[in-house]
Design an enzyme around this catalytic site. Structure first.
Site, PDB file in Angstrom:
ATOM      1  N   ALA A   1       0.826  -1.208   0.000  1.00  0.00           N
ATOM      2  CA  ALA A   1       0.000   0.000   0.000  1.00  0.00           C
ATOM      3  C   ALA A   1       0.860   1.257   0.000  1.00  0.00           C
ATOM      4  O   ALA A   1       0.513   2.261   0.615  1.00  0.00           O
ATOM      5  CB  ALA A   1      -0.920  -0.006   1.219  1.00  0.00           C
TER       6      ALA A   1
ATOM      7  N   ARG B   1      -1.881   9.032 -10.980  1.00  0.00           N
ATOM      8  CA  ARG B   1      -2.987   9.231 -11.921  1.00  0.00           C
ATOM      9  C   ARG B   1      -4.299   9.592 -11.226  1.00  0.00           C
ATOM     10  O   ARG B   1      -5.252  10.023 -11.870  1.00  0.00           O
ATOM     11  CB  ARG B   1      -3.166   7.978 -12.774  1.00  0.00           C
ATOM     12  CG  ARG B   1      -2.018   7.756 -13.764  1.00  0.00           C
ATOM     13  CD  ARG B   1      -2.060   6.359 -14.353  1.00  0.00           C
ATOM     14  NE  ARG B   1      -3.334   6.054 -14.973  1.00  0.00           N
ATOM     15  CZ  ARG B   1      -3.748   4.821 -15.276  1.00  0.00           C
ATOM     16  NH1 ARG B   1      -2.972   3.779 -14.999  1.00  0.00           N
ATOM     17  NH2 ARG B   1      -4.913   4.633 -15.858  1.00  0.00           N
TER      18      ARG B   1
ATOM     19  N   LYS C   1      -3.465   6.665  -2.599  1.00  0.00           N
ATOM     20  CA  LYS C   1      -4.381   5.939  -3.476  1.00  0.00           C
ATOM     21  C   LYS C   1      -5.243   4.938  -2.716  1.00  0.00           C
ATOM     22  O   LYS C   1      -6.455   4.830  -2.956  1.00  0.00           O
ATOM     23  CB  LYS C   1      -3.598   5.213  -4.575  1.00  0.00           C
ATOM     24  CG  LYS C   1      -4.477   4.400  -5.517  1.00  0.00           C
ATOM     25  CD  LYS C   1      -3.727   3.893  -6.718  1.00  0.00           C
ATOM     26  CE  LYS C   1      -2.663   2.893  -6.374  1.00  0.00           C
ATOM     27  NZ  LYS C   1      -2.101   2.242  -7.579  1.00  0.00           N
TER      28      LYS C   1
ATOM     29  N   GLN D   1       8.071   1.604   3.284  1.00  0.00           N
ATOM     30  CA  GLN D   1       8.956   1.566   2.125  1.00  0.00           C
ATOM     31  C   GLN D   1       9.297   3.013   1.784  1.00  0.00           C
ATOM     32  O   GLN D   1       8.525   3.722   1.153  1.00  0.00           O
ATOM     33  CB  GLN D   1       8.271   0.890   0.925  1.00  0.00           C
ATOM     34  CG  GLN D   1       9.190   0.747  -0.287  1.00  0.00           C
ATOM     35  CD  GLN D   1       8.458   0.271  -1.543  1.00  0.00           C
ATOM     36  OE1 GLN D   1       7.241   0.381  -1.627  1.00  0.00           O
ATOM     37  NE2 GLN D   1       9.207  -0.250  -2.501  1.00  0.00           N
TER      38      GLN D   1
ATOM     39  N   TYR E   1      -2.621  -6.557  -2.688  1.00  0.00           N
ATOM     40  CA  TYR E   1      -2.414  -5.166  -3.076  1.00  0.00           C
ATOM     41  C   TYR E   1      -3.562  -4.299  -2.568  1.00  0.00           C
ATOM     42  O   TYR E   1      -4.736  -4.669  -2.687  1.00  0.00           O
ATOM     43  CB  TYR E   1      -2.295  -5.042  -4.604  1.00  0.00           C
ATOM     44  CG  TYR E   1      -1.067  -5.761  -5.119  1.00  0.00           C
ATOM     45  CD1 TYR E   1       0.115  -5.082  -5.348  1.00  0.00           C
ATOM     46  CD2 TYR E   1      -1.098  -7.140  -5.323  1.00  0.00           C
ATOM     47  CE1 TYR E   1       1.251  -5.741  -5.786  1.00  0.00           C
ATOM     48  CE2 TYR E   1       0.029  -7.817  -5.756  1.00  0.00           C
ATOM     49  CZ  TYR E   1       1.202  -7.115  -5.984  1.00  0.00           C
ATOM     50  OH  TYR E   1       2.334  -7.783  -6.394  1.00  0.00           O
ATOM     51  N   GLY E   2      -3.202  -3.152  -2.019  1.00  0.00           N
ATOM     52  CA  GLY E   2      -4.197  -2.274  -1.432  1.00  0.00           C
ATOM     53  C   GLY E   2      -5.139  -1.635  -2.420  1.00  0.00           C
ATOM     54  O   GLY E   2      -6.180  -1.105  -2.036  1.00  0.00           O
TER      55      GLY E   2
ATOM     56  N   LYS F   1     -30.367  11.049  15.509  1.00  0.00           N
ATOM     57  CA  LYS F   1     -28.932  10.863  15.728  1.00  0.00           C
ATOM     58  C   LYS F   1     -28.694  10.443  17.165  1.00  0.00           C
ATOM     59  O   LYS F   1     -29.179  11.084  18.103  1.00  0.00           O
ATOM     60  CB  LYS F   1     -28.192  12.166  15.407  1.00  0.00           C
ATOM     61  CG  LYS F   1     -26.663  12.075  15.408  1.00  0.00           C
ATOM     62  CD  LYS F   1     -26.029  12.347  16.758  1.00  0.00           C
ATOM     63  CE  LYS F   1     -26.310  13.714  17.280  1.00  0.00           C
ATOM     64  NZ  LYS F   1     -25.682  13.949  18.625  1.00  0.00           N
TER      65      LYS F   1
ATOM     66  N   ALA G   1     -45.048  17.153  14.849  1.00  0.00           N
ATOM     67  CA  ALA G   1     -44.252  17.821  13.814  1.00  0.00           C
ATOM     68  C   ALA G   1     -43.514  19.018  14.397  1.00  0.00           C
ATOM     69  O   ALA G   1     -44.040  19.755  15.222  1.00  0.00           O
ATOM     70  CB  ALA G   1     -45.159  18.271  12.680  1.00  0.00           C
TER      71      ALA G   1
ATOM     72  N   ASN H   1     -30.037  19.630  22.056  1.00  0.00           N
ATOM     73  CA  ASN H   1     -29.101  18.778  22.785  1.00  0.00           C
ATOM     74  C   ASN H   1     -27.711  19.373  22.967  1.00  0.00           C
ATOM     75  O   ASN H   1     -26.890  18.809  23.679  1.00  0.00           O
ATOM     76  CB  ASN H   1     -28.965  17.428  22.060  1.00  0.00           C
ATOM     77  CG  ASN H   1     -28.514  17.581  20.618  1.00  0.00           C
ATOM     78  OD1 ASN H   1     -28.846  18.549  19.955  1.00  0.00           O
ATOM     79  ND2 ASN H   1     -27.765  16.611  20.126  1.00  0.00           N
TER      80      ASN H   1
END
Length: 456
Positions: A9, A15, A22, A75, A103-104, A333, A362, A368
């Site tokens: 990775a 690109r 990536k 690396q 491969y990542g 939430k 409504a 909060n």
């Protein structure tokens, strides 16, 4: 035999035209890295090493979030795939099992394919994953003799005859850990790119009397992602596959092409998903629930018989028990809604606990947040919260209690009580008409002044 994962990775992904490494670009709302790690985890590895390079700090943090037991090594120079794998050698010192190189940026390899590679190790010292390419392009080619793999040739170094071969290299390799690193130690960089190719280990292995073989998989499994266009194509492939799986499992989707799923979306059989629904990470929808159109869900749990939407938003920590109704323009939430709760219109329930069969009118809002801390609202069972109620947390409304429409509730409401928290209405007869006439005249005067100014 035990197995270790070595996941590469370190690439920058030039690109991609992005500052983000990536492997941290998202597919199904999770980093590519996580997809690759999850694929390898199907083999129940005893060790795992991620080789990071570009954006190592971010890659390390993402690895720790998904697989905290995984070791990350660096690396520092990009000298080729063999050099990248070699960085994992100290981390696997003394390990006596097999090593699998993944491969990542290759997220689609299946459990069955990886299991086939592990089984193939019983016949071969080195096993390489290959695929028949519709358009071989610049892939490395696998040179075989019968069932044996003789060598791998990179496209840059291949002859015209070798480039005509359609059996291509995925880069995924499995071998005994010690054998893998011994072979890598012998790899040189005398090639067109001046890099240390992992692919060279096959020819080196054959020269030492070791056997090499190929496991074949569908080309779609080996899809590597190197650009935004490829990421878009991968996302489309992921969504198509995920939708098909859900349909096969008995989920009802009227327009599946409009439903967008996350990599870990779980939806039970006989659940119904209407058009234009988006699932973020961490969503579970139980059997028989209904998610109506244009809703967005993330980090939440929806129980049997619940109805969500249309146009609802469930944020992380939302927990809906059985037969809960959350309607249009309702946001939930970090809140638990017990069995039979109804919140059908224009409401925000955050950091709250709502008891069984309570009705939320409504325009209700649990207030909060005070700018520094979150506070919790507790509403008992069979309560009735009138429309346009502001519940200023921390506050508790007891079982069977009621609030009057338009109330601002700042104190606890005992069970069975009615809370009215609004000012007395004052009515001034005729005042609206006089005010409207005054404002109309003022506006006409301003317009007359503007017209006169233009004439001058």
């Amino acid at each position: 035999m035990s197995i270790a994962l070595i996941l590469l990775a370190a690439g920058k992904g030039t690109r991609m035209e992005s500052d983000l490494p990536k492997v941290l670009h998202r597919l199904g709302q999770a980093p590519l890295l996580w997809h690759a790690l999850r694929a390898g985890q199907a083999l129940e590895p005893s060790r795992a090493v991620v080789v990071a390079g570009h954006g190592a700090e971010e890659v390390t943090a993402s690895t720790a979030e998904f697989a905290p037991e995984t070791q990350v090594v660096i690396q520092s120079e990009q000298l080729g795939t063999a050099h990248a794998v070699a960085q994992a050698k100290p981390a696997l010192a003394g390990f006596e099992g097999d090593a699998l190189v993944l491969y990542g940026d290759t997220p689609f390899i299946t459990d069955d394919t990886l299991e086939a590679m592990r089984e193939a190790r019983a016949k071969h010292d080195v096993v390489v994953l290959g695929f028949e390419a519709a358009d071989p392009g610049r892939y490395g080619r696998l040179i075989t003799q019968g069932d044996a793999l003789e060598r791998i040739v990179e496209f840059k170094d291949a002859s015209e005859a070798e480039r005509a071969i359609t059996l291509c290299n995925s880069g995924v390799v499995c071998a005994a850990s010690q054998t893998l690193f011994d072979l890598i130690d012998a790899v040189g960089n005398d090639n067109a790119s001046g890099e240390y190719y992992l692919t060279d280990i096959v020819e080196i292995a054959r020269s030492r009397g070791l056997s090499a073989g190929v496991v074949r998989c569908d080309e779609a499994e080996t899809l590597g992602i190197n650009s935004r266009a490829e990421l878009r194509a991968a996302e489309a492939a992921f969504q198509s596959r995920k939708r098909a799986e859900l349909l096969d499992d008995g989920v009802m989707m009227l327009a599946p092409e409009t439903v967008f799923l996350a990599w870990d979306s779980y939806i039970g059989r006989d659940a119904e998903i209407e058009p234009n629904v988006v699932f973020g990470p961490g969503v579970t929808v139980e059997s028989g629930a209904r998610i109506r159109a244009f809703s967005h869900l993330e980090g939440c749990h929806v129980s049997r018989g619940a109805i969500v939407g249309p146009y609802a938003r469930l944020r992380p920590g939302a927990e809906l028990a059985e037969d809960v109704h959350v309607g249009n323009f309702v946001e939930v939430k970090n809140a638990y809604l017990a069995e039979g709760v109804k919140a059908n219109h224009l409401t925000y329930l955050g950091d709250a606990d709502v008891g069984e069969r309570t009705n939320i009118g409504a325009g209700t809002i649990t207030c909060n947040y005070d700018g520094f801390f979150k506070h919790r609202t507790t509403i008992g069972k069979e309560a009735f919260i009138g429309s346009d109620t502001m519940l200023v947390a921390p506050v508790t409304v007891g079982d069977g209690a009621m609030t009057g429409s338009g109330s601002v509730v700042t104190e606890d409401v005992p069970a069975g009580a009615l809370a009215l928290g609004r000012t007395k209405q004052v009515t001034k007869p005729g005042f609206a008409t006089r005010l409207r006439d005054m404002l109309r005249a003022k506006k006409a005067a301003q317009k007359a002044e503007q017209t006169a100014g233009k004439k001058e």
